[in-house]
Design an enzyme around this catalytic site. Sequence first.
Site, PDB file in Angstrom:
ATOM      1  N   HIS A  31       0.880  -1.026   0.068  1.00 32.28           N
ATOM      2  CA  HIS A  31      -0.039   0.002  -0.120  1.00 32.28           C
ATOM      3  C   HIS A  31       1.009   1.310  -0.156  1.00 32.28           C
ATOM      4  O   HIS A  31       1.616   1.586   0.945  1.00 32.28           O
ATOM      5  CB  HIS A  31      -0.760   0.073   1.356  1.00 32.28           C
ATOM      6  CG  HIS A  31      -2.109   1.204   1.317  1.00 32.28           C
ATOM      7  ND1 HIS A  31      -2.954   1.139   0.524  1.00 32.28           N
ATOM      8  CD2 HIS A  31      -1.726   2.666   1.601  1.00 32.28           C
ATOM      9  CE1 HIS A  31      -3.726   2.168   0.743  1.00 32.28           C
ATOM     10  NE2 HIS A  31      -2.887   3.097   1.418  1.00 32.28           N
ATOM     11  N   CYS A  32       1.001   1.895  -1.076  1.00 33.35           N
ATOM     12  CA  CYS A  32       1.689   3.113  -1.101  1.00 33.35           C
ATOM     13  C   CYS A  32       1.099   3.925  -2.462  1.00 33.35           C
ATOM     14  O   CYS A  32       0.520   3.255  -3.208  1.00 33.35           O
ATOM     15  CB  CYS A  32       3.358   2.762  -1.329  1.00 33.35           C
ATOM     16  SG  CYS A  32       3.710   1.577  -2.747  1.00 33.35           S
ATOM     17  N   TYR A  49      -7.757  17.315  -1.553  1.00 33.88           N
ATOM     18  CA  TYR A  49      -6.461  18.144  -1.051  1.00 33.88           C
ATOM     19  C   TYR A  49      -5.463  18.136  -2.157  1.00 33.88           C
ATOM     20  O   TYR A  49      -5.628  17.444  -3.275  1.00 33.88           O
ATOM     21  CB  TYR A  49      -5.854  17.227   0.156  1.00 33.88           C
ATOM     22  CG  TYR A  49      -5.615  15.795  -0.419  1.00 33.88           C
ATOM     23  CD1 TYR A  49      -4.360  15.420  -0.850  1.00 33.88           C
ATOM     24  CD2 TYR A  49      -6.492  14.695  -0.256  1.00 33.88           C
ATOM     25  CE1 TYR A  49      -4.015  14.093  -1.427  1.00 33.88           C
ATOM     26  CE2 TYR A  49      -6.080  13.458  -0.925  1.00 33.88           C
ATOM     27  CZ  TYR A  49      -5.062  13.190  -1.170  1.00 33.88           C
ATOM     28  OH  TYR A  49      -4.573  11.913  -1.623  1.00 33.88           O
ATOM     29  N   ARG A 124     -10.245   0.725  -6.340  1.00 33.96           N
ATOM     30  CA  ARG A 124     -10.427   1.136  -5.013  1.00 33.96           C
ATOM     31  C   ARG A 124     -12.114   1.788  -4.772  1.00 33.96           C
ATOM     32  O   ARG A 124     -12.269   2.660  -5.748  1.00 33.96           O
ATOM     33  CB  ARG A 124      -9.567   2.154  -4.684  1.00 33.96           C
ATOM     34  CG  ARG A 124      -9.256   2.466  -2.933  1.00 33.96           C
ATOM     35  CD  ARG A 124      -8.274   3.396  -2.690  1.00 33.96           C
ATOM     36  NE  ARG A 124      -8.073   3.380  -1.455  1.00 33.96           N
ATOM     37  CZ  ARG A 124      -7.352   4.235  -0.962  1.00 33.96           C
ATOM     38  NH1 ARG A 124      -7.014   5.376  -1.484  1.00 33.96           N
ATOM     39  NH2 ARG A 124      -7.187   4.094   0.410  1.00 33.96           N
ATOM     40  N   ASP A 257       2.129   2.955   3.158  1.00 27.19           N
ATOM     41  CA  ASP A 257       1.219   4.124   2.874  1.00 27.19           C
ATOM     42  C   ASP A 257       2.147   5.383   2.683  1.00 27.19           C
ATOM     43  O   ASP A 257       1.527   6.492   2.786  1.00 27.19           O
ATOM     44  CB  ASP A 257       0.300   4.299   4.336  1.00 27.19           C
ATOM     45  CG  ASP A 257      -0.653   5.490   3.717  1.00 27.19           C
ATOM     46  OD1 ASP A 257      -1.338   5.306   2.579  1.00 27.19           O
ATOM     47  OD2 ASP A 257      -1.272   6.299   4.657  1.00 27.19           O
TER      48      ASP A 257
HETATM   49  O1  LIG Z   1      -6.095   8.372  -1.821  1.00 33.07           O
HETATM   50  C1  LIG Z   1      -6.077   9.122  -0.800  1.00 33.07           C
HETATM   51  O2  LIG Z   1      -6.151  10.207  -0.923  1.00 33.07           O
HETATM   52  C2  LIG Z   1      -5.753   8.458   0.476  1.00 33.07           C
HETATM   53  C3  LIG Z   1      -6.024   9.015   1.812  1.00 33.07           C
HETATM   54  C4  LIG Z   1      -5.836   8.412   2.903  1.00 33.07           C
HETATM   55  C5  LIG Z   1      -6.256   9.138   4.052  1.00 33.07           C
HETATM   56  O3  LIG Z   1      -6.249  10.628   4.024  1.00 33.07           O
HETATM   57  O4  LIG Z   1      -6.672   8.599   5.214  1.00 33.07           O
HETATM   58  O5  LIG Z   1      -5.264   7.385   3.014  1.00 33.07           O
HETATM   59  C6  LIG Z   1      -5.051   6.469   2.027  1.00 33.07           C
HETATM   60  O6  LIG Z   1      -4.637   5.626   2.117  1.00 33.07           O
HETATM   61  C7  LIG Z   1      -5.427   7.207   0.498  1.00 33.07           C
END
Ligand SMILES: O=C(O)c1cc(C(=O)O)oc(=O)c1
Length: 312
Positions: A31-32, A49, A124, A257
């Site tokens: 997950h990245c 954002y 997703r 992440d």
């Molecule tokens: O695709 C995203 O914007 C995103 C945001 C967050 C979060 O803000 O929690 O977490 C993720 O894993 C992916």
Amino acid sequence: MEFTKTPGWLDWYAGPSKPRFQLPAGAVDAHCHVFGPGEQFPFAPERKYTPCDASKDQLFALRDHLGFARNVVVQATCHGADNSAMVDALAHSNGKARGIATVRRGVTDNELQQLHEAGVRGVRFNFVKRLVDFTPKDELMEIAGRIARLGWHVVIYFEAQDLPELWDFFSELPTDVVIDHMGRPDVTQSVDGPEFALLLKFMREHPNVWSKVTCPERLSTSGPPALQGERDAYVDVVPFARRIVEEFPDRVLWGTDWPHPNLKNHMPDDGLLVDFIPHIATTPELQRKLLVDNPMRLYWPEEHIAAPGAKS
Ligand SMILES: O=C(O)c1cc(C(=O)O)oc(=O)c1
């Protein structure tokens, strides 16, 4: 195009430490994300954002530094349904990255096939209201039916309090289903409490459901953060992640992440984040499943060979 970051945006941590925990050979960061660069891959008009840039080369440098062999690059919401930055990362990975896309109802079969050839293996569905506008469930179910034919799976991102309302919809998904970040439990509640029990029940009743045991840095309320040499970070998250790993060892994934979108109070040192892993997967066997066997089975099934004696 020039972009201005969301006020208060925290950039990813430059110069992460070397993890003390040695990842098993072939470990996958499952997950990245990549962000832009905005000049080359503009952020989507509907985004909630605007991040800093986080390029594929920076992601691959982190992969090598931490000791991962491969990445699963998940389409970030700031790119909407324009998957080109993610696909570009896959294309330059020498086969060492696979992807999760965001698609809308209008996507053509030809476009899906091209994404498949690029290395995409799932879509997703995001139910976190601060990140995306609402998409009707019938649209999502239609997409799920179409991607099922490609052998893909669905990644779902939601918050724990929304699971009761989403339960039936998730139950009807015709593919494997991967829950992001353990369904975002409130870790101030007991690991034996009703909210987390519902997530465990959901996984127990649905053998097609997996969970990423990721994002302690998002879920932790009492820390300590993975900074300044801290190798016992996020202790309040440990019991939750460990519970899932131990009950469902063949259906868990781990990822950094990186570049950690939308963190508000600190940005973790990714080297120290890797040192979180042995606290939640406490034996070499659990670690191998979490980091190698499970992601290989899901993302590179054509290469996956179960270790002797391993159930897969
Ligand atoms: O695709 C995203 O914007 C995103 C945001 C967050 C979060 O803000 O929690 O977490 C993720 O894993 C992916």
